[in-house]
Design an enzyme around this catalytic site. Sequence first.
Site, PDB file in Angstrom:
ATOM      1  N   CYS A   1      -8.046  10.834   5.403  1.00 54.69           N
ATOM      2  CA  CYS A   1      -9.116  11.210   6.327  1.00 54.69           C
ATOM      3  C   CYS A   1     -10.201  11.973   5.588  1.00 54.69           C
ATOM      4  O   CYS A   1     -10.121  12.220   4.395  1.00 54.69           O
ATOM      5  CB  CYS A   1      -8.572  12.107   7.446  1.00 54.69           C
ATOM      6  SG  CYS A   1      -7.183  11.407   8.349  1.00 54.69           S
TER       7      CYS A   1
ATOM      8  N   ARG B   1     -10.567   9.551  10.648  1.00 54.58           N
ATOM      9  CA  ARG B   1      -9.262   9.029  10.244  1.00 54.58           C
ATOM     10  C   ARG B   1      -9.344   7.620   9.673  1.00 54.58           C
ATOM     11  O   ARG B   1      -9.951   6.729  10.264  1.00 54.58           O
ATOM     12  CB  ARG B   1      -8.297   9.019  11.441  1.00 54.58           C
ATOM     13  CG  ARG B   1      -6.891   8.582  11.049  1.00 54.58           C
ATOM     14  CD  ARG B   1      -5.952   8.502  12.209  1.00 54.58           C
ATOM     15  NE  ARG B   1      -4.617   8.157  11.736  1.00 54.58           N
ATOM     16  CZ  ARG B   1      -3.739   7.448  12.413  1.00 54.58           C
ATOM     17  NH1 ARG B   1      -4.020   7.028  13.634  1.00 54.58           N
ATOM     18  NH2 ARG B   1      -2.554   7.167  11.897  1.00 54.58           N
ATOM     19  N   LEU B   2      -8.726   7.435   8.500  1.00 52.45           N
ATOM     20  CA  LEU B   2      -8.392   6.125   7.973  1.00 52.45           C
ATOM     21  C   LEU B   2      -6.903   5.942   8.219  1.00 52.45           C
ATOM     22  O   LEU B   2      -6.074   6.594   7.579  1.00 52.45           O
ATOM     23  CB  LEU B   2      -8.712   6.029   6.479  1.00 52.45           C
ATOM     24  CG  LEU B   2      -8.339   4.726   5.771  1.00 52.45           C
ATOM     25  CD1 LEU B   2      -9.148   3.559   6.338  1.00 52.45           C
ATOM     26  CD2 LEU B   2      -8.559   4.837   4.269  1.00 52.45           C
TER      27      LEU B   2
ATOM     28  N   ILE C   1      -0.590   5.505   7.813  1.00 53.27           N
ATOM     29  CA  ILE C   1       0.770   5.809   8.255  1.00 53.27           C
ATOM     30  C   ILE C   1       0.713   6.147   9.747  1.00 53.27           C
ATOM     31  O   ILE C   1      -0.201   6.845  10.190  1.00 53.27           O
ATOM     32  CB  ILE C   1       1.361   6.999   7.467  1.00 53.27           C
ATOM     33  CG1 ILE C   1       1.401   6.681   5.965  1.00 53.27           C
ATOM     34  CG2 ILE C   1       2.750   7.359   7.982  1.00 53.27           C
ATOM     35  CD1 ILE C   1       2.356   5.589   5.569  1.00 53.27           C
TER      36      ILE C   1
ATOM     37  N   GLY D   1      -5.146  13.140   3.261  1.00 48.92           N
ATOM     38  CA  GLY D   1      -4.226  12.819   2.182  1.00 48.92           C
ATOM     39  C   GLY D   1      -2.994  12.100   2.658  1.00 48.92           C
ATOM     40  O   GLY D   1      -2.970  11.491   3.727  1.00 48.92           O
ATOM     41  N   GLU D   2      -1.950  12.172   1.841  1.00 46.41           N
ATOM     42  CA  GLU D   2      -0.654  11.589   2.172  1.00 46.41           C
ATOM     43  C   GLU D   2       0.450  12.518   1.671  1.00 46.41           C
ATOM     44  O   GLU D   2       0.387  13.015   0.543  1.00 46.41           O
ATOM     45  CB  GLU D   2      -0.469  10.215   1.508  1.00 46.41           C
ATOM     46  CG  GLU D   2      -1.451   9.149   1.946  1.00 46.41           C
ATOM     47  CD  GLU D   2      -1.213   8.644   3.363  1.00 46.41           C
ATOM     48  OE1 GLU D   2      -0.190   9.028   3.973  1.00 46.41           O
ATOM     49  OE2 GLU D   2      -2.054   7.885   3.863  1.00 46.41           O
TER      50      GLU D   2
ATOM     51  N   ASP E   1       2.934  11.829   8.887  1.00 44.55           N
ATOM     52  CA  ASP E   1       3.108  12.956   7.973  1.00 44.55           C
ATOM     53  C   ASP E   1       2.323  14.191   8.367  1.00 44.55           C
ATOM     54  O   ASP E   1       2.754  15.319   8.133  1.00 44.55           O
ATOM     55  CB  ASP E   1       2.745  12.545   6.548  1.00 44.55           C
ATOM     56  CG  ASP E   1       1.337  11.986   6.418  1.00 44.55           C
ATOM     57  OD1 ASP E   1       0.683  11.751   7.459  1.00 44.55           O
ATOM     58  OD2 ASP E   1       0.889  11.765   5.270  1.00 44.55           O
TER      59      ASP E   1
ATOM     60  N   GLY F   1      -3.564   3.745 -12.227  1.00 46.76           N
ATOM     61  CA  GLY F   1      -2.901   4.327 -13.395  1.00 46.76           C
ATOM     62  C   GLY F   1      -3.454   5.658 -13.819  1.00 46.76           C
ATOM     63  O   GLY F   1      -3.183   6.112 -14.947  1.00 46.76           O
TER      64      GLY F   1
END
Length: 640
Positions: free
Chosen positions: A2, A47-48, A51, A73-74, A97, A358
């Site tokens: 978000c 919000r994106l 989850i 975040g996540e 979450d 990466g």
Amino acid sequence: MCGIAGVVSTGRPDPALVHRMCDVITHRGPDGAGMHADDRCAMGMRRLAVIDVAGGDQPVRNEDGTVVAVFNGEIYNFAALRAELIRRGHRLRGDGDSECLVHLYEEHGDDLVHRLRGMFAFAIWDTRRRRLLLGRDRVGKKPLYWRSDGSTLSFGSEAKSLLQDPGLDRRLDLVALHHYLSYQYVPAPWTIYQGIRKLPPGHLLTWEEGAVEVRGYWRLDCTPHEVPDETEAAEQLRERLLDAVRVRMVSERPLGAFLSGGVDSSAVVAAMARCSTEPVKTFSIGFDEARYDEREHARLVARRYGTDHHELVVSSSSLDLLPTLTDHFDEPFADSSAIPSFYVARLSREHVTVVLNGDGGDECFGGYRRYALMRALARVPDWAAPRALHRVGGGLVAQTRAGSRPRAVGRILQLLGQPMLDRYASLISVFPPAQQFDLYTAELRAHLAGVDSWALLGEAYAASRAADPLGRLIDADVHTYLPGALLPKVDISTMANSLEARSPLLDHHLMEWAAHLPTRFKLRGGTTKYLLKRAVAPWLPAEIIDRPKMGFAVPLGRWFRGELRDLAWSLLTDQTARSRGLFRPEAVTALLVRHDRGDDESHRIWALVQFELWHRNWLDRAGAPSTAVPTYRDLLARQS
């Protein structure tokens, strides 16, 4: 994933302002919005949904509504946290979450951050105590800006949210400009705007009745530990990488990976293929100039793992993207790899909502070529490298042509004639101090007298617990370059395209394990990332393991002698640029002339171009009629 923003005050904050603060970051969260407002706090989010797509709206609250949070975040260990909280009697309404935060705050207070595995920036409002807690993840994957005037504090995921306040006087921070011209980014806690600050990675901020406190809660510990033999260490690394990738593949939206063809992104794709029953979607960017094009190496990995592979070629004709970059980068940012980063994010978003990358392999495992150079230079004893060598080398550089062997020798002599930390700072600086102060007007030189940008590197070096100088330099990069340049580039490029990026190699468990490795496991002879390469060699084609590091570079030198030459001259030498009184016009002109004649001044020109574009977009036009300041588009139209 978000974008968040808010205001707390000893008086009643304006919810309409917070709505505007959230609206300007809709790109970070196009799937929904939420808002909390009371007599001291107004905060919201965009919000994106990744989850708990159906039930993960924010703000989130505890059972009685006395603790409220917004979150960006996540949290990858959310399933375990939820199970623990439910066992302790908490009632959670959704399945995601973000709701864990308010209940963890009830259980652990500010120490909740130590329970989180992930990337995050959050705001928790304690209505009983009338207290705000802001937090940012350990390494700085998610940004958080803030501003306080003594009674009111505002915060946001991007500086543009804070700029919505009409009471904010947009003024350039000259010290931040000085740091930017040293490092190509503005380091935390500074921003380019006076009065706005970044919350540093691994820090918390509390606000209570106007009083603000900022404190750190995490720093990477590089104290050497006993390690197994190389074979066992390589096996442990593979297991830890697989675990870091596995937890980052949890998503209710389509997921893929950036694939550059380097060791780091290739290792992540290989791990993803081992964790997935479906072909991994991979995305690569190339250039029409072979020395910058890594597509063939990316294809080797894509073919080996049968990925669903997508490519895009970037050329200088694609640089109509620059106004878009300026809109999204609220501060001047001179890492030109933001261009391919933005394009690969745009390409990826056509197919997926989440990508793994990466990022972090170089910082965790010693991947930059400058580390090998520093080790080689360190073998020359101090008595054999007097300071006079710096002057001799400088003269040789000035008198020889670009790309020649004498020029290279002169550069090495320059480095040898400096103390160790100055050597490293010289390697990573856009404008070394002498060139900076030659660029500045007398007024700016006077203002910045005594300001030492290189001291920031020295402070990070001194704070490291690594056992040897090279280990301390790598650790210093983790706390400076990584959160200052690499992570903002990826966050802004991906979120501008409503794409979530996840970085397995920056999992803090993996980072802490790698930090305890001796430096010989990271740099062996001239081989960088020694242990990482050994660990993933069974997974990847030999051509990937053995190839020299390339980086995500763009052909700036050619562009500024070709398609972008006239544009750079116009942008940096017109009346708008000269009238600022910051840079000596003759010094800017000399820089452009040197590049025309064959010296590679492209990175310095790029830094000045990015600053000028930022200034016109974010300062000049904020208080001027729309036609008063020539924009990039105006200048481009003139050239055509």
